[in-house]
Motif scaffolding. Structure first.
Motif, mmCIF file in Angstrom:
data_model
loop_
_atom_site.group_PDB
_atom_site.id
_atom_site.type_symbol
_atom_site.label_atom_id
_atom_site.label_comp_id
_atom_site.label_asym_id
_atom_site.label_seq_id
_atom_site.Cartn_x
_atom_site.Cartn_y
_atom_site.Cartn_z
ATOM 1 N N UNK A 196 0.815 -1.208 0.000
ATOM 2 C CA UNK A 196 0.000 0.000 0.000
ATOM 3 C C UNK A 196 0.844 1.251 0.000
ATOM 4 N N UNK A 197 0.175 2.389 -0.097
ATOM 5 C CA UNK A 197 0.826 3.696 -0.100
ATOM 6 C C UNK A 197 0.454 4.415 1.188
ATOM 7 N N UNK A 198 1.455 4.969 1.866
ATOM 8 C CA UNK A 198 1.278 5.461 3.230
ATOM 9 C C UNK A 198 0.538 6.787 3.284
ATOM 10 N N UNK A 199 -0.229 6.961 4.361
ATOM 11 C CA UNK A 199 -0.810 8.241 4.727
ATOM 12 C C UNK A 199 -0.263 8.638 6.087
ATOM 13 N N UNK A 200 -0.019 9.940 6.257
ATOM 14 C CA UNK A 200 0.480 10.440 7.538
ATOM 15 C C UNK A 200 -0.555 11.368 8.162
ATOM 16 N N UNK A 201 -0.354 11.700 9.417
ATOM 17 C CA UNK A 201 -1.318 12.483 10.185
ATOM 18 C C UNK A 201 -0.969 13.965 10.144
ATOM 19 N N UNK A 202 -1.996 14.808 10.063
ATOM 20 C CA UNK A 202 -1.825 16.262 10.114
ATOM 21 C C UNK A 202 -2.169 16.751 11.517
ATOM 22 N N UNK A 203 -1.159 17.192 12.251
ATOM 23 C CA UNK A 203 -1.385 17.732 13.590
ATOM 24 C C UNK A 203 -0.954 19.191 13.699
ATOM 25 N N UNK A 204 -0.789 19.862 12.543
ATOM 26 C CA UNK A 204 -0.528 21.300 12.572
ATOM 27 C C UNK A 204 -1.824 22.075 12.732
#
Length: 363
Positions: A196-204
Motif C-alpha cells: 500500500x501507499x502510506x498516509x500520515x497524520x496532520x497535527x498542525x
C-alpha cells in the motif's frame, strides 16, 4: 472494455439483482448502489447477544442466535442501541454468488465517524466481513456502538459490500507507476510498502490550530438516518495543536483526525485503508475503509480531498506526532469504470473534505 478481474462497478451490481445473485426484501433505495459498492440495510429486528461470536464452518448464524440471544428488539419503528452492547441484525439483502465471485464488507464512512463498530457475518463464516466465492445465504450485521448510543430502524444503512472477481490488488511496482501518472497521495516522496501507499497524520491544524475532535461520553442518542441533527459541542471536544504538533491518544478514547495528504482514487480504481497496521503503533485507524472511484478526483469536484481518520488507541497511551505514518491505502482495479463517480450527483457527503465530522452534526 471491461477487465475479466476486478471490483464490480455500479452497473454490474445492478445486474446481480437482475440475475438473482443479489436479493432484497424490498425495492432498492434510489442511492443504495454506489460506484463500487452496495449499501446494506437493516432488517426488522435486532438480537441483543451476550458477546460477539463467529459461526464457524459447521454452524448457521441462526443456530448461534438461538443459544446466545438475550432478547429481540423490534426495529420497525426505530429503537435505541446502547453503547457497550452487541447486537446482531439480519440484513434485507442476501447473496447467491457465482463460484468465481467473492465479496468484502466495511462500515460506511458515517458509521465509522460515529464510532459504531460493525461487521458483516455469513453462515459458516470463519472471518468477519469476508464472503467467500460462491456463498449463498443470508447476511447479518454485528453492531456495537462504542461512544454514542444510536437510533436505528428497518432500512438503516450502516455497512457496505464490494464484489470482486479474481485478483484485483495492485502490486507495489504497479502502484508506484499509477502514482507517478495520477498522484494518488499528495506527497513528493510516497512511501510504498506492504502492498500500500502510506498516509500520515496532520497535527498542525487549520488557521485556528484545530487538529481534530475527541468523542464525549454520556451523550444523547444519535439517529443514524438524520442529517445536520446535533450540535457538535454536545458530542465532541475540539482539539487544538497549541504549537506542539503532537497528540497523546488516551486508551479507549475515540478521535476524529485527518491525513496530511490529499487522496486521489482515479475512476478505474477503488481503494481501501488497512484498518490497523502494527508497524506504525498500538492504535487502530479508520474503521470505514472503502474509498470509491472518483474520491478526490478533480473532474468529480474532489480536488484536495483528505482522508478523515477514526482513531482509537489500544491498551496504552500513545503519542502521535505530525507527519507520522498512520495507515496505508491499497488500490484495486475496477472491472470497468462506474457509470457515476463518487461526488458526481450521488449526494456524496465527504467529497473535497478536510477535517470533517459525520453528516449528523451541524457545522
Amino acid at each position: 472494455m471491461a477487465r475479466e478481474t476486478g471490483i464490480l462497478a455500479d452497473r454490474a451490481i445492478s445486474a446481480l439483482f437482475e440475475t438473482g445473485r443479489l436479493n432484497s426484501e424490498r425495492e432498492l433505495d434510489r442511492d443504495q448502489i454506489q460506484p463500487a459498492s452496495l449499501d446494506l440495510r437493516l432488517g426488522s429486528k435486532a438480537f441483543r447477544v451476550r458477546a460477539s461470536f463467529m459461526p464457524g464452518p459447521s454452524h448457521l448464524v441462526a443456530d448461534k442466535l438461538d443459544r446466545l440471544s438475550l432478547h429481540v428488539i423490534d426495529l420497525s419503528q426505530g429503537a435505541v442501541l446502547e453503547t457497550g452492547c452487541v447486537y446482531i441484525v439480519p440484513l434485507m439483502e442476501s447473496l447467491a454468488l457465482p463460484a468465481d465471485m467473492s465479496a468484502s464488507a466495511n462500515p460506511k464512512s458515517s458509521t465509522g465517524r460515529l464510532d459504531i463498530f460493525t461487521r458483516v457475518i455469513t453462515d459458516y463464516a470463519q472471518e468477519f466481513d469476508k464472503i467467500p466465492p460462491g456463498y449463498s445465504g443470508p447476511l447479518y450485521l454485528e453492531i456495537s456502538p462504542r461512544t454514542f448510543p444510536i437510533v436505528v430502524r428497518r432500512g438503516s444503512r450502516l455497512s457496505q459490500i464490494r464484489f470482486r472477481v479474481g485478483q484485483s490488488l495492485l502490486g507495489e511496482p504497479e502502484l508506484l507507476k499509477l502514482h507517478e501518472s495520477e498522484t494518488l497521495v499528495a506527497s513528493k516522496q510516497p512511501n510504498v510498502s506492504g502492498g500500500g501507499i502510506a498516509l500520515s497524520i496532520d497535527l498542525t491544524g487549520d488557521k485556528d490550530g484545530l487538529i481534530g475532535y475527541r468523542g464525549k461520553h454520556h451523550t444523547a442518542v444519535v439517529d443514524v438516518d438524520e442529517k445536520d441533527q446535533h450540535d457538535i459541542f454536545d458530542f465532541w471536544e475540539p482539539l487544538y495543536s497549541r504549537g506542539r504538533n503532537e497528540l497523546i491518544l488516551d486508551p479507549d478514547e475515540f478521535y476524529i483526525l485527518v491525513s496530511r495528504e490529499a487522496v486521489h482514487v482515479p475512476p478505474d480504481y477503488a481503494a481501501e485503508m488497512t484498518p490497523f497496521d502494527p508497524l506504525v503503533g498500538e492504535f487502530r485507524v479508520h474503521y470505514a475503509g472503502f474509498f470509491d472511484p472518483g474520491f478526490g478526483h478533480a473532474p468529480a469536484g474532489g480536488r484536495g480531498s483528505r482522508a478523515v481518520l477514526e482513531v482509537r488507541s489500544h491498551e496504552v497511551p500513545f503519542i502521535l506526532e505530525d507527519g507520522q505514518i498512520v495507515g496505508r491505502l491499497v488500490y484495486e482495479h475496477m472491472q470497468e469504470k462506474p457509470a457515476s463517480l463518487y461526488g458526481s450527483g450521488l449526494g456524496s457527503n465527504y467529497q473535497a473534505q478536510g477535517l470533517k465530522l459525520s453528516k449528523h452534526f451541524r457545522i
